[in-house]
Design a protein around this motif. Structure first.
Motif, PDB file in Angstrom:
ATOM      1  N   TYR A   5      76.522  67.371  57.433  1.00  0.00           N
ATOM      2  CA  TYR A   5      77.580  67.222  56.339  1.00  0.00           C
ATOM      3  C   TYR A   5      78.209  67.857  56.113  1.00  0.00           C
ATOM      4  O   TYR A   5      79.070  68.296  54.566  1.00  0.00           O
ATOM      5  CB  TYR A   5      77.357  66.273  55.570  1.00  0.00           C
ATOM      6  N   GLU A  62      73.245  52.033  57.513  1.00  0.00           N
ATOM      7  CA  GLU A  62      75.094  52.706  57.299  1.00  0.00           C
ATOM      8  C   GLU A  62      74.803  54.154  58.492  1.00  0.00           C
ATOM      9  O   GLU A  62      76.113  53.696  59.143  1.00  0.00           O
ATOM     10  CB  GLU A  62      75.934  52.824  55.995  1.00  0.00           C
ATOM     11  N   SER A  63      74.165  54.623  58.459  1.00  0.00           N
ATOM     12  CA  SER A  63      74.732  56.108  59.582  1.00  0.00           C
ATOM     13  C   SER A  63      73.951  56.094  60.758  1.00  0.00           C
ATOM     14  O   SER A  63      74.624  56.731  61.439  1.00  0.00           O
ATOM     15  CB  SER A  63      73.528  57.303  58.854  1.00  0.00           C
ATOM     16  N   ASN A 112      66.378  55.869  60.775  1.00  0.00           N
ATOM     17  CA  ASN A 112      67.268  56.814  61.738  1.00  0.00           C
ATOM     18  C   ASN A 112      66.807  58.179  62.279  1.00  0.00           C
ATOM     19  O   ASN A 112      67.273  59.334  62.302  1.00  0.00           O
ATOM     20  CB  ASN A 112      68.909  57.300  61.392  1.00  0.00           C
ATOM     21  N   ALA A 151      69.904  61.291  58.022  1.00  0.00           N
ATOM     22  CA  ALA A 151      71.266  61.768  57.070  1.00  0.00           C
ATOM     23  C   ALA A 151      71.061  62.215  56.019  1.00  0.00           C
ATOM     24  O   ALA A 151      71.930  62.796  55.221  1.00  0.00           O
ATOM     25  CB  ALA A 151      71.651  60.556  56.865  1.00  0.00           C
ATOM     26  N   LEU A 172      78.893  61.417  52.589  1.00  0.00           N
ATOM     27  CA  LEU A 172      77.654  61.069  53.532  1.00  0.00           C
ATOM     28  C   LEU A 172      78.099  58.913  53.267  1.00  0.00           C
ATOM     29  O   LEU A 172      78.935  59.022  52.939  1.00  0.00           O
ATOM     30  CB  LEU A 172      76.736  61.229  52.601  1.00  0.00           C
ATOM     31  N   PRO A 173      77.079  58.788  54.455  1.00  0.00           N
ATOM     32  CA  PRO A 173      77.163  57.519  54.443  1.00  0.00           C
ATOM     33  C   PRO A 173      76.444  56.579  53.611  1.00  0.00           C
ATOM     34  O   PRO A 173      75.847  57.458  52.465  1.00  0.00           O
ATOM     35  CB  PRO A 173      76.207  57.608  55.834  1.00  0.00           C
TER      36      PRO A 173
END
Length: 428
Positions: A335, A402-403, A40, A225, A396-397
């Motif tokens: 976040y 997942e993010s 990511n 993330a 958070l993911p």
């Protein structure tokens, strides 16, 4: 350089012989080919590669310029003009070196702000981050010394102002000043010393960069993330995925660099530096290069000379304390809704300090600089600790995958081989 397993298998007899005695190819392969990176990562993570590219440019052009430069108070200015007018492509070398310093600082400031936004300084990356601050300090010293070498009006008076400021340091200040001057004032020995140090420090930067990259490969990369790699699906090999992105971003940045060299080569400089140094004529307004302006504003915000010096150096040193001042367990500001707002205020304050550093130290400019200086330090000493204690982060993911894809979705395409991402999982 890497803490991860070496998957390189030499095929030829010569390669096997060499690898068994000096596993250099395997080291490069494990560090820059098979090394697992989070899938990511965005383009803010390409500025490390951009900085390495510009370090190479600065060293190469600097060595070439040193072949023609005369480190003498009577010859320095003329030798720069000789480089510009008589040396084949000397104008290109000088403009590339001068504008390369500015591009270097553009990239490093983006890199620093990215680290602060995404919490890349948090455990286990404290040493990695501190090495980055050391590189930044060495860059500032190198850039200041280089700015004095053309020995124009701004070079001479910049050297005079900064060395006089250093004299305010208790006990050792006068000694440091005398060592830099090589006499009783800025003069010929000063140029020699500054040239020698300017030539030496880039190699020190290169050495610390090696340690910085080594530390990065031990702890693994952070990501937007701010969560660790948990499975092979969270990561991709460094090459080709991160490599292609790094090369593309570097090329785009080089286009901007080329625009400055060929169309606006003196835009980021100062016209007074095309006037030979004259100790008898003080420029109307002495200003450093743009990348020093925020710290120059902090220096002038305090009436006390010693107090200004302390705050100026503290403004850099406090960056190294961020891992311990930030009390939040969440890394990424994505976040952290409250801290994210304070962060952008901090960025605005830094830009405002840069603008104020170019203004005369009088009236409302000084008051504004004092307010901005107060907020600069409050961000680290008050905002960071308190936000970590009282802020409620958003959810958070569950993983890096997942993010990227969203909850419950699968990814198609390449991932890391099974077990390749195991090392960063325990350290992230």
């Amino acid at each position: 350089m890497s803490a991860h397993g070496n998957t390189y298998v030499p095929k030829s007899g010569i390669a096997k012989w060499f690898e068994s005695r000096l596993p250099l190819v395997g080291l490069v392969h494990s560090s820059f080919v098979a090394f697992p990176v989070p899938r990511n990562l965005n383009y803010f993570w390409t500025f490390g590669a951009i900085l390495i590219a510009f370090l190479g440019i600065q060293i190469i052009t600097g060595v070439w310029l040193a072949m023609h430069y005369q480190p003498s108070a009577t010859e320095a200015f003329d030798s720069v003009e000789h480089i510009m007018r008589d040396v084949n492509y000397g104008w290109l070398l000088r403009y590339a070196h001068a504008n390369g310093a500015s591009m270097f600082f553009v990239a490093v400031y983006v890199h620093i702000f990215r680290n602060l936004y995404y919490g890349s300084y948090k455990a286990p990356r404290e040493v990695l981050y501190i090495l980055g601050v050391v590189i930044y300090l060495l860059m500032m010293a190198t850039a200041f010394l280089g700015y004095t070498l053309p020995w124009g009006q701004m070079s001479f008076w910049g050297a005079t102002v900064i060395t006089n400021i250093l004299a305010a340091i208790p006990v050792v200040g006068d000694t440091i000043q005398s060592l830099l001057w090589g006499g009783y004032s800025v003069g010929n020995p000063t140029v020699n010393r500054f040239f020698s140090l300017h030539f030496l420090l880039p190699w020190m930067i290169a050495g610390v960069v090696v340690l910085h990259v080594w530390a990065l490969h031990v702890t693994g990369q952070n990501n937007p993330a701010g969560i660790p790699i948990k499975s092979s699906k969270d990561a991709v090999p460094f090459t080709p995925y991160a490599t292609v992105k790094d090369v593309f971003a570097t090329v785009v940045f080089m286009i901007l660099f080329a625009w400055f060299i060929f169309y606006q080569p003196n835009y980021l400089g100062h016209a007074d530096n095309y006037i030979p140094a004259n100790p008898a004529v003080t420029p109307a307004h002495i200003v450093p290069e743009w990348y020093f302006l925020p710290f120059y504003a902090i220096l002038r915000a305090v009436p006390s000379k010693l107090g200004g010096v302390i705050l100026m150096f503290s403004a850099v040193i406090i960056l190294a304390l961020a891992p311990w001042l930030d009390t939040s367990r969440v890394r990424s500001s994505n976040y952290r809704p409250i801290y994210r707002q304070f962060f952008w205020v901090f960025v605005g304050v830094c830009f405002l300090l840069g603008w104020l550093g170019a203004k005369p130290p009088e009236g409302g400019y000084v008051i504004a600089a004092q307010i901005c200086t107060a907020y600069y330090f409050a961000h680290f000493l008050i905002v960071m600790p308190l936000c970590g204690l009282f802020e409620t982060p958003t959810k958070l993911p569950g993983s890096i995958l997942e993010s990227v894809t969203g909850p419950g979705k699968q990814v198609s395409g390449a991932g890391m081989p099974a077990g390749a991402a195991a090392a960063p999982t325990t350290k992230g």
